[in-house]
Design a protein around this motif. Structure first.
Motif, PDB file in Angstrom:
ATOM      1  N   SER A 454       0.848  -1.198   0.000  1.00  0.00           N
ATOM      2  CA  SER A 454       0.000   0.000   0.000  1.00  0.00           C
ATOM      3  C   SER A 454       0.876   1.239   0.000  1.00  0.00           C
ATOM      4  N   ASN A 480      -0.311   4.936   9.833  1.00  0.00           N
ATOM      5  CA  ASN A 480       1.132   4.923  10.055  1.00  0.00           C
ATOM      6  C   ASN A 480       1.904   4.987   8.740  1.00  0.00           C
ATOM      7  N   ALA A 482       5.200   4.062   6.833  1.00  0.00           N
ATOM      8  CA  ALA A 482       6.303   3.101   6.968  1.00  0.00           C
ATOM      9  C   ALA A 482       7.597   3.649   6.368  1.00  0.00           C
ATOM     10  N   GLU A 500       5.037   4.760   1.650  1.00  0.00           N
ATOM     11  CA  GLU A 500       4.474   3.459   2.038  1.00  0.00           C
ATOM     12  C   GLU A 500       3.708   3.633   3.339  1.00  0.00           C
ATOM     13  N   ASP A 502       0.820   1.755   6.264  1.00  0.00           N
ATOM     14  CA  ASP A 502       0.272   0.510   6.790  1.00  0.00           C
ATOM     15  C   ASP A 502      -1.242   0.522   6.585  1.00  0.00           C
ATOM     16  N   GLY A 503      -1.750  -0.375   5.755  1.00  0.00           N
ATOM     17  CA  GLY A 503      -3.184  -0.419   5.475  1.00  0.00           C
ATOM     18  C   GLY A 503      -3.565   0.483   4.323  1.00  0.00           C
TER      19      GLY A 503
END
Length: 527
Positions: A454, A480, A482, A500, A502-503
């Motif tokens: 993602s 968040n 990454a 990038e 998270d989710g």
């Protein structure tokens, strides 16, 4: 001697092909319906030949310790868990073009039956009513047929409709003006098609972009008395919205061969006098069944006896010797194509894939197929590395391959350049010693970013405060970050960010990102 299990009904001629090629065959056409028994036996076979009844789940694949290839007689492989098969090194093949004519003919048949109310008139007549004045149909000669999706099947439908003296207009972002001219159709935007068409027929895969492409809003844009045919995939049309439009009389009739839930033992469209329904018969002709059965037997035999791979949905057509060194570059090419495809909204006229350095000496044909598959899949969904070149050709896309064996800044570099009706976009990538593909250049702006499941792609002005406000926006939404990769043309000029996360990025958060002062474009990406 390799052993193949046939767990669905398949032509006896296909069984004979396996035997003639020196392959032991176990023909159990009812086994596919018994999941427990299939799981118990699957470990004994090198190949599994199926149709749609057999569901190849992770549970079954766990037991398939000797399985090397699964052959699906037909195009749809939604009954096979592709990631699980790939993880075990099992090649999954299909026969993508064996039933195109049959499906196209079914769509034309439903259109004609709808125009003259043939099923309802038949029921009435056989009941002894002779209601001649009740069934006032319409001619199709001179009428406008709107084709949504003008690929392999859609182009055949268009050809048949032109033979019936209809005017054909087509909506397909991947259909070039030159290809439309060759087909004799007029390429239009979706809203124009909805406004002008007397009949609408759908021939596009079901993807995030095409789901409910005919919804209540789209139906309201159609002319009163329109008739809608769907022989492609359930879910392309909002069935509830269509029923409401049928009840109001805005839509004069609908003919469906596919439904959101199948088997469709009940459906909101059932029972309406101006609706024709068939049980997913698009590929159900003797010729089509024979064609796909023979094709899958030949393909599986070639792979098991010689290692040749044809029409694989999870691996390119390359030899076993080439596979180890090509595999990371196949992944790179496909992801570069996917990057470009996810950012492309208009018709593609030309694609150039350039190979520099060591990669230029490899099997670039397989790499080009992988890049095209990645490019086309965001819009078309059911595209693999084998069918991608055919599909791009059908849409009149010019595909150019360039090789330069002299290396530049990188030992190997792949650049995918996409030209559309509005702009030109290119992205470059390489594979470092760790074997992981990276993006190293986007439209001339240097970058060093790994692909992630993602990501968010942003073009912005290089002004102070952008990174802070962007990060704050995602932080407020509890998303968040990454990794954060940036590049720019010059201080204060155009810049690019690849982030990038998270989710997934919710729509409401994406809207806030797009509203930030420096942001020119923001697009979520998935790899």
């Amino acid at each position: 001697m390799p052993k193949v299990l046939i767990s669905d009904a398949l032509s006896p001629a296909a069984v004979q092909i396996f035997k003639d090629r020196g392959i032991e065959v176990d023909f159990q056409p009812a086994l596919g319906k018994d999941k427990e028994k299939l799981a118990e036996l699957i470990g004994n076979y090198d190949g599994l030949a199926i149709r749609s009844a057999t569901k190849v789940s992770p549970k079954i694949l766990e037991k398939a310790n000797n399985l090397k290839v699964i052959g699906r007689a037909g195009i749809g492989v939604d009954n096979v868990d592709i990631p699980a098969a790939t993880a075990k090194g099992i090649i999954v093949m299909n026969t993508p073009f064996g039933n195109s004519i049959t499906t196209a003919e079914h769509a034309i048949s439903l259109m004609l039956a709808l125009a003259r109310q043939i099923p309802e008139a038949d029921r009435s007549t056989q009941a002894g009513k002779w209601e001649k004045n009740k069934f006032m149909g319409v001619e199709i000669t001179g009428k406008t047929l709107g084709v949504i999706g003008c690929g392999n099947i859609g182009s055949i439908v268009a050809d048949r409709a032109l033979g019936l003296k209809m005017k054909v207009i087509a909506f397909d972002p991947f259909l070039s003006p030159e290809r439309a001219l060759d087909l004799g159709v007029e390429k239009v935007e979706l809203d124009d098609l909805l406004k002008r068409a007397d009949f609408i027929t759908l021939h596009t895969p079901l993807t995030e972009k095409t789901k409910n492409i005919i919804d209540a809003t789209a139906i309201n844009k159609t002319k009163k008395g329109v008739r809608i045919i769907n022989c492609a995939r359930g879910g392309l049309v909002d069935e509830q919205a269509l029923r409401a439009a049928l009840d109001s009389g805005h839509v004069a009739g609908a003919a469906f061969d596919v439904f959101v839930t199948e088997p469709a033992t009940e459906n909101v469209l059932f029972g309406h006098p101006n609706v024709i329904c068939t049980p997913h018969l698009g590929a159900s002709t003797t010729e089509a069944q024979e064609n796909v059965a023979l094709q899958v037997a030949e393909q599986m035999s070639d792979y098991l006896m010689t290692g040749a791979i044809t029409n694989a949905v999870n691996f390119p057509s390359i030899t076993a010797e080439e596979a180890p060194k090509l595999r990371p570059f196949v992944e790179l090419a496909e992801k570069l194509g996917s990057f470009a495809g996810q950012l492309t909204e208009t018709g593609i006229s030309k694609v150039q894939i350039a190979y520099e350095g060591t990669v230029a000496q490899m099997n670039t044909r397989a790499l080009t197929s992988a890049a095209l598959a990645g490019l086309l899949r965001p819009m078309l969904g059911d595209v693999n590395v084998v069918s991608a070149p055919v599909i791009s050709k059908e849409r009149g896309m010019v595909v150019e391959e360039v090789t330069r064996e002299v290396a530049g800044d990188y030992d190997s570099l792949i650049t995918v350049t996409v030209e559309t009706e509005k702009q030109k976009r290119w992205v470059s990538g390489t594979v470092f010693a760790d074997g992981r593909p990276r993006i190293v250049n986007i439209k001339g702006i240097r970058m060093d970013a790994e692909f992630a499941p993602s990501m968010v792609y942003i073009t912005n002005l290089d002004k102070p405060g952008f990174i802070g406000t962007f990060s704050g926006t995602l932080g407020e939404a509890n998303i968040n970050i990454a990794t954060f990769h940036v590049g720019r043309e010059a201080p204060g000029g155009n810049a690019i960010a690849l982030i990038e996360i998270d989710g997934d990025l919710p729509e409401q958060v994406l809207a806030k990102v797009r509203a930030l002062p420096q942001v020119q474009q923001a697009k979520p990406l998935h790899f």
